[in-house]
Design an enzyme around this catalytic site. Sequence first.
Site, mmCIF file in Angstrom:
data_model
loop_
_atom_site.group_PDB
_atom_site.id
_atom_site.type_symbol
_atom_site.label_atom_id
_atom_site.label_comp_id
_atom_site.label_asym_id
_atom_site.label_seq_id
_atom_site.Cartn_x
_atom_site.Cartn_y
_atom_site.Cartn_z
ATOM 1 N N LYS A 47 -13.652 5.402 -0.204
ATOM 2 C CA LYS A 47 -12.395 4.696 0.060
ATOM 3 C C LYS A 47 -11.392 5.657 0.706
ATOM 4 O O LYS A 47 -11.592 6.870 0.704
ATOM 5 C CB LYS A 47 -11.848 4.138 -1.250
ATOM 6 C CG LYS A 47 -11.450 5.210 -2.258
ATOM 7 C CD LYS A 47 -11.178 4.608 -3.630
ATOM 8 C CE LYS A 47 -10.703 5.682 -4.602
ATOM 9 N NZ LYS A 47 -10.661 5.179 -5.988
ATOM 10 N N TYR A 270 16.098 24.323 8.184
ATOM 11 C CA TYR A 270 17.189 23.495 7.682
ATOM 12 C C TYR A 270 17.833 24.115 6.448
ATOM 13 O O TYR A 270 17.138 24.631 5.580
ATOM 14 C CB TYR A 270 16.671 22.099 7.328
ATOM 15 C CG TYR A 270 16.352 21.272 8.556
ATOM 16 C CD1 TYR A 270 17.344 20.964 9.488
ATOM 17 C CD2 TYR A 270 15.061 20.813 8.781
ATOM 18 C CE1 TYR A 270 17.050 20.211 10.618
ATOM 19 C CE2 TYR A 270 14.759 20.056 9.895
ATOM 20 C CZ TYR A 270 15.759 19.761 10.812
ATOM 21 O OH TYR A 270 15.473 19.023 11.928
HETATM 22 C C1 LIG Z 1 -11.658 5.864 -6.705
HETATM 23 C C2 LIG Z 1 -12.555 5.292 -7.694
HETATM 24 C C3 LIG Z 1 -13.670 6.012 -8.150
HETATM 25 C C4 LIG Z 1 -13.935 7.442 -7.744
HETATM 26 O O1 LIG Z 1 -13.096 8.272 -8.521
HETATM 27 P P1 LIG Z 1 -13.145 9.851 -8.347
HETATM 28 O O2 LIG Z 1 -12.434 10.400 -9.523
HETATM 29 O O3 LIG Z 1 -12.464 10.136 -7.057
HETATM 30 O O4 LIG Z 1 -14.579 10.222 -8.305
HETATM 31 C C5 LIG Z 1 -14.544 5.381 -9.018
HETATM 32 N N1 LIG Z 1 -14.318 4.114 -9.426
HETATM 33 C C6 LIG Z 1 -13.249 3.392 -9.023
HETATM 34 C C7 LIG Z 1 -13.060 2.013 -9.518
HETATM 35 C C8 LIG Z 1 -12.335 3.957 -8.150
HETATM 36 O O5 LIG Z 1 -11.273 3.247 -7.760
#
Ligand SMILES: *Cc1c(COP(=O)(O)O)cnc(C)c1O
Length: 376
Positions: A47, A270
């Site tokens: 994702k 700044y």
């Molecule tokens: C993002 C996510 C993961 C992965 O989590 P990590 O800690 O980045 O490995 C697993 N399950 C769900 C539902 C997620 O949203």
Amino acid sequence: MNRSPVALRVRSGTFRPPTLETLPAAVAANVAGIRARTRSTIMAVVKAGGYGHGAVTVAHAAVAAGAGWLGTTSIAEASVLRAAGLAVPILTWLHPSGIDAEAAAAARADVAVGSVDELGALIAQAAPPVRIHLHMDTGMSRGGCPRDRWDELIGLAQRGQQARRVRVAGVMGHLPLADRAEPAENAPAVARMHEALKAVRAAGLGPRVAHLAATSGTLNDPATHFGMVRVGAGLVGIDPSGTVAMHGASRLTAPVVHTAAVPAGTPVGYDGAYVTDRATHLGILPVGYADGIPRELAPRAGVEIHGRRFPVAGRVSMDQIVIDTGAESFPAGTSATVFGPDGGATPAVQDWARWAGTIPHTIVTGIGPRVKRSIA
Ligand SMILES: *Cc1c(COP(=O)(O)O)cnc(C)c1O
């Protein structure tokens, strides 16, 4: 100082511009490390554009290294992975615009369903049958069907399956303590997960692939592994629990675009938040908070040039940062490493997270669109 670094870049055209390079070999090494810790199937969660590293790049590397599934939040992301030739099963679980059964079927995506309403809406669509994973709340109260509605959800799934509208392919939970390395703290969620599986099986819908753990559970607590583990951060070298050393999977570089020799007592940037305490040289790097350099940084923040660390001087601007290079004057075009897996003087993503008071995830997912992408 006030000239736009972007304009400079276009005019000169001779430097390597700010670049985020993804290192697929590091992703492969991380998957190998994860495989050494579990016999469960690995779902590579890609994702947010593979946590900023490129979803397709990370997915290909992870699958080649043995990941058996892919995970994304949306069906649109799943479609992109299919178009790139990825053939393993894909699960999606957030559906920012609702579940489109037609799109799920076209992408051959399994969808996680976390409420009775969501499942009802899915079953009502006149579309090809969809493979679903029942997403049960195992203690997080962020998505997932609350415990007191499990029976309703399971009953509806049973009827939906009989009517060939859906096919129950999995059961999903999520660990609320995603950044802890203490197995005892996961015990209530693990117990909830077993309870959910029992209920699903009792309804004649099992056995199905069960998955609860993300990276931290995968690395630290075998009781959370079930049939599959969902690993995102770990693919790109981030252990949220900070207990396991992994391989950083990207390198952010930027060229020095301007250098100045200044006397002691010179205010920089700044508000003059930094004042030189000696005669020194300043270098300008054309990356700023619009490119994902955190604006709130500890004074220790720095970048690497030729094997040495040089501090960020003064405020992070929208498009640039200034570095104090002391006696050294680096010519325009000299490459600085903002972060990378190299160790030594090169900061890691984890260092930037510490300097900014955040987690490594926000650093890697925050790199802006002006930064060029490349693959090692
Ligand atoms: C993002 C996510 C993961 C992965 O989590 P990590 O800690 O980045 O490995 C697993 N399950 C769900 C539902 C997620 O949203």
